[in-house]
Design a protein around this motif. Structure first.
Motif: not given
Length: 218
Positions: A139, A143-148
């Protein structure tokens, strides 16, 4: 030392790009971050398995066997090796919440692509690790708009405290400092290659049509 991101070398053009890097750069050792998909290579290569592999070959390598279609490949699967004078460890596979708590022996078919709690626990017991290779990201890196990122990779970074962690899977170059470790997500091999100085752990990125860019100096 040559360092490569995902190769996806079942595709003929990407396999040719991969092999051309070996031919033109003539490396004496190579580190690769998964989704290799081709295991007959011109120079010694230490790699972690990704989520796209020939899993019959990967399972044979896990077991210490050497299938006839392999040459110069060394799988790091919760194991470590000395590469260029540095201790390099690897966690093979990607994360699936529904499979993580199973014993590895219960994974079948394509599900063998995942890592399990057993794999992470074995990797966390390694010592004196300079460089950690993972296919999944921690983490705080992407970021893709969320943390993958995956919290189990966070735990490995905390347990092992490597100077450098190299990440595949995401096909994009990103850098972060996480808990004292320099973490770099690598672009795929058909876009960039990297060189690592084993003495300083300085990593340089090379676009195929440009000169080097300094990434890290640890």
């Amino acid at each position: 030392m040559l360092v490569l991101g995902d190769a996806h070398a079942t595709e003929p053009d990407r396999r040719e790009t991969l092999l051309e890097l070996y031919r033109s750069l003539e490396p004496d050792r190579v580190i690769q971050l998964g989704d290799l998909e081709y295991y007959d290579l011109p120079a010694p290569t230490w790699f972690v398995a990704g989520n796209n592999e020939d899993f019959d070959v990967i399972e044979a390598l896990r077991a210490g066997d050497r299938p006839p279609e392999t040459d110069n490949v060394h799988l790091l699967a919760s194991t470590a090796a000395t590469v260029g004078g540095r201790r390099v460890a690897g966690l093979s596979g990607n994360y699936a919440p529904t499979k993580y708590d199973l014993p590895r022996a219960e994974l079948e078919g394509e599900r063998r692509r995942h890592f399990t709690h057993e794999d992470v626990e074995r990797a966390a017991e390694l010592s004196d690790v300079d460089v950690l290779l993972t296919h999944e990201a921690p983490t705080g890196l992407l970021s893709y708009g969320y943390d993958p990122g995956c919290e189990h990779i966070d735990g490995l970074l905390e347990a092992l405290s490597p100077s450098l962690c190299l990440v595949g899977h995401h096909h994009r170059h990103r850098e972060a400092e996480i808990g004292g470790t320099s973490v770099v997500s690598l672009a795929p091999a058909w876009e960039r290659y990297y060189t690592l100085d084993p003495k300083t752990l300085a990593l340089e990125a090379h676009d195929h049509d440009r000169g080097p860019d300094s990434v890290s100096d640890r």
